[in-house]
Design a protein around this motif. Sequence first.
Motif, PDB file in Angstrom:
ATOM      1  N   HIS A  56      -2.568   3.653  -3.578  1.00 54.43           N
ATOM      2  CA  HIS A  56      -3.460   2.894  -2.683  1.00 54.43           C
ATOM      3  C   HIS A  56      -4.797   3.624  -2.469  1.00 54.43           C
ATOM      4  O   HIS A  56      -5.872   3.056  -2.680  1.00 54.43           O
ATOM      5  N   LYS A 116       0.816  -1.227   0.000  1.00 53.73           N
ATOM      6  CA  LYS A 116       0.000   0.000   0.000  1.00 53.73           C
ATOM      7  C   LYS A 116       0.848   1.275   0.000  1.00 53.73           C
ATOM      8  O   LYS A 116       0.373   2.336  -0.377  1.00 53.73           O
ATOM      9  N   HIS A 127      -9.298  -5.497  -0.713  1.00 55.00           N
ATOM     10  CA  HIS A 127      -9.050  -4.756   0.518  1.00 55.00           C
ATOM     11  C   HIS A 127     -10.143  -5.046   1.542  1.00 55.00           C
ATOM     12  O   HIS A 127      -9.859  -5.324   2.715  1.00 55.00           O
TER      13      HIS A 127
END
Length: 587
Positions: free
Chosen positions: A557, A538, A571
Motif C-alpha cells: 500500500h 491496504k 486513493h
Amino acid sequence: MKSKRILKDFFRKTWYVYLFSIFFHLISSMINVFYPKVLGQFTDKLLPGELTRALIVDYSLILLLIGAGHVLFNGMAMYLIMHVGRKFEFLVRGGLFKHFTEMSERFYSRNGVGKLLSYFMNDVTAVRESISMGVNQTVNATMLLVAAVTMMLISGIPYYLILASVTPLLLIPFIVIYLGPIIRKRSLEVQEALGTMTETAEEQFGGIRVTKKFAVEAIMKQRFDKTVEQIRNKQLRLVRVSSFFQALIPFLGAVALIIALAFGGYLTIMKQITLGNFVALTLYIRMLMNPLQQIGNVINSIQRSRASLERLNDLLSQKSDIVELETARPANLAEAGICIQNLSFAYGKSSNNVLKNINLNIKPGTTLGIIGRTGSGKTTLMKLLLRTYDPPPGTIRFGDTDVRELTLESLRSQIAYVPQDGFLFSTTIRENIAFYERETEIGKVEAAAQQAQIYDNIIDLPNRFETRLGERGLTLSGGQRQRTSLARGLIKNAPIMILDDSVSAVDAVTEKDIIEAIQTERSHKTTVIIAHRISAIKHADEIIVLDDGVIVQRGKHTELLAKQGLYATLHAIQEEGSQHATGTSHS
Ligand SMILES: Nc1ncnc2c1ncn2[C@@H]1O[C@H](COP(=O)(O)OP(=O)(O)OP(=O)(O)O)[C@@H](O)[C@H]1O
C-alpha cells in the motif's frame, strides 16, 4: 438411432414390467372379443324363439363376467405401464440433474435457466406419455385388433366379406409414413418455442422487481405476449396436421363399417349369412374403430415425443468443456503457493484477450489485494484459479502442479470463493452458512456469522439461525445477504480464500471490522481480496492494480501510494469522497 439411447437404457431396466403388462392386455382383449360372439349367438336364439328365461340369465351372467374380466386385467395392465412411466420421469430427471451439475459455466452462460427447466418439464413429460399411455394404448389396440380379426375369421363370416370390410384400414400405414415426419418437425418447433417461453418467463419473474420500479409492466407484457403468440402459431400449425391425421383414421374405420353394413346387410337379406353373423360382423368392425383411434393418437404422440427425445439425447450428449484428466491428482493447497506465468485469456476464440500476460506469485499464507476498474479482468482471473474456465496449459500452478492436472473436487473444496452477489438458497440461514457441511455444529456457524458481522442481524430475526429465507434470500437486505454469503465462505476455513468484491455492499465501519476479523482468522492462510475500495486491501502483503487485463502496478500500500499511477489516483479520489462524507455528516 441416436434418439433411442435414453429409451434403450430404460427398457433394459424395465422390460419385464412391460412384458407383464402386455400379458395382462392379452388376457383382457381375449376376454373382450367374446362379447360380440356371445351377443351374436344370443341374437340367433332370438329369432326361432329358443330363448328361455334361464338362457337370458345365463347370457347376462356371461356378459357380466366378460365385462368384469376385461376391466380387471385391463386395469392391472394400465397400472403397470403408468407406474413404469413415472419411473421413467424419475430416472431421466435425476439423470438430467446430474448431467447439469457436471456442466461448466460456459454451458450455463449459453443456456438460460428457463430453457433447462423446459427439458425437465415439457420434454420429459412428452416422452413419458409416449412410453406409458402410448405403449399402453398400442398394446391394447394391437391385441384387440388381432383378437377381433381372429374371432371374425373363426366366426363363420365369409372371408371375402371380412376382406372387403377391412380394406380401407390398410391405407393407415401409408398415411403414417406421409404425415409422421411433418408432425415430428412441427413438434420440435413447438418444444423449442416452449423452451423460449419458459426462459422468458423465468427472466421476467426474476426481474419483476426491476420492472415494477421502472413502471414498464406494459412493455414487459407486450414482449411476453409476443413469445406466447409465437407458441400459439406453432402449436396451431401442429394441431392442424395432427388433427387431420387423427380424424382420418376413424374416418377409415367408419368407411369400413359402412361397407360391413351395406355388403353384410345385402348378404343377410340374400340369406348367405345369418343375422347373428351380421350382428357379430358389425360389432367387430365397431370394435376395431376404438383401437384404430387409439393407434392414431399413439402415432401422433410418438412423433411428438421423438422430437423431445432427440432434444434430450442431444442435451445429454453435450460434454463439459472442463474435463478432469484421468491422471488428475488431488490437490494439497495448504502449503502450496500460486504461480501465474504469462497468462493471457479470452472467453471465445474470436474475442479479445480479457487478461494479458499476467505474471504473479502468491506465497502460501499471504494476502493479495486486487484492485482495478470495472471490467478489468479481476473476476476472470479468479475463475481461472478455480478452473471454472480453462487457462492455457502451464500458466497457473498450485505448488508445482498445473491447475489442469488437479482433481476438480480437491481444488474447489480447498478454495473458499465468496462472490460479490452470493446466491442464498430458500432454506434456513444456518443451512446457508453451513452450506459446505450441513452437519456443522451451531457454535461454528455462529462464530462465522460473528466474523462476517452478520450475527447481530441474525439474532434479531424471529427464528434466529433457523429463519427460512424467502426465494433467493430476499428477506435480507443486499448487505446482509453479502455478509451471510461471506460467513458461508469463512466457515469453510479453506487453505485459500477469495473475496471477490464481497464487502462492497457494507458500510465503511462494518467493512473495517470484517477485514480485521479476516486478518486474525486467516493470519497464516492464503487470502485474495478483490475490492473497489482501497480500505479493504491496504493491509495486503501485495497489491496488484489491473487495468484492461494488464497488471499496471504492484507493491504494498505505502509503496503504491508513493508512486504516481492508478492506485494513488484511486486513493486520492476515495479519500476526498470520504472527507466529503464526513464533512457532510458534521454539518
Ligand atoms: N462469461 C463471459 N463471456 C464473455 N465475456 C465475459 C464473460 N465474463 C466476463 N466477460 C468480459 O470479460 C471482461 C472482464 O470481466 P470481469 O468480470 O473479469 O471484470 P471485473 O474486473 O471482475 O469487473 P467488476 O469489477 O465489474 O466485477 C469484461 O469485459 C466482461 O465483459
